[in-house]
Design a protein around this motif. Structure first.
Motif, short mmCIF file in Angstrom:
data_model
loop_
_atom_site.label_atom_id
_atom_site.label_comp_id
_atom_site.label_asym_id
_atom_site.label_seq_id
_atom_site.Cartn_x
_atom_site.Cartn_y
_atom_site.Cartn_z
N GLY A 77 0.78 -1.12 0.10
CA GLY A 77 0.02 -0.14 -0.14
C GLY A 77 0.64 1.31 -0.03
N THR A 78 2.12 1.26 0.00
CA THR A 78 2.92 2.31 -0.08
C THR A 78 4.06 2.14 -1.12
OG1 THR A 78 4.51 1.66 1.54
CG2 THR A 78 2.57 2.45 2.32
N ASN A 79 4.73 3.19 -1.29
CA ASN A 79 5.94 3.32 -2.21
C ASN A 79 7.19 3.47 -1.56
OD1 ASN A 79 4.51 3.30 -4.91
ND2 ASN A 79 4.06 5.46 -4.75
N THR A 80 7.09 3.07 -0.14
CA THR A 80 8.42 2.92 0.60
C THR A 80 8.83 1.57 0.81
OG1 THR A 80 7.03 2.96 2.85
CG2 THR A 80 7.83 5.03 1.95
N PRO A 81 10.30 1.19 0.72
CA PRO A 81 10.60 0.06 0.85
C PRO A 81 10.67 -0.37 2.39
CG PRO A 81 12.63 1.40 0.37
CD PRO A 81 11.29 2.20 0.12
N TYR A 82 10.91 -1.77 2.40
CA TYR A 82 11.12 -2.17 3.76
C TYR A 82 12.24 -1.57 4.47
CZ TYR A 82 7.06 -5.47 3.54
OH TYR A 82 5.97 -6.12 3.50
#
Length: 130
Positions: A64-69
């Motif tokens: 649901g996001t464009n941020t990586p783990y």
């Protein structure tokens, strides 16, 4: 006929002042209301686009996001490798000698508890000779 508690005796008596029922006899139908549309705050939430998933460097994105783990710390990665190794040991013994000591201590305490239960049942079932 409606009843109420008497002020002096506290018993049920016929109520003379309650001539109308306490609830509507003919209920009025509720009006139909359209369900509100859910609106998401797009400033806080961003959806993952198809292009972002197709990019080779962005495969580890949080849902649901464009941020990586965030990266996994090295000590956790070593423990994962230790516990995922195929060495025919049960998982409760893969931690090393400390796990073996804790396992055997647990077995010893369970055996002592079982002996205590049997002793208690025996002492209550068979009376002492006098």
């Amino acid at each position: 006929m409606y009843h109420q508690l008497g002020r002096i005796t506290g018993r049920l008596i016929a109520a003379s002042n309650l001539q109308a029922p306490l609830f509507p006899v003919a209920p009025i139908a509720l009006q139909r209301v359209e369900v509100p549309v859910i609106q998401y705050n797009t400033n806080q939430f961003s959806t993952v686009t198809e292009e972002a998933c197709a990019a080779p460097g962005k495969r580890n994105l949080m849902p649901g996001t464009n941020t990586p783990y965030p990266p996994v710390p090295e000590n956790i990665r070593r423990k994962q490798e230790l516990f995922q190794r195929d060495n025919d040991l049960p998982v409760f013994l893969k931690g090393g000698p400390a796990d073996v000591i804790l396992y055997r201590l647990t077995l010893l305490l369970c055996a002592l508890g079982l002996v205590g239960v049997v002793q208690t049942i025996y002492s209550h079932a068979i009376p002492k000779k006098q």
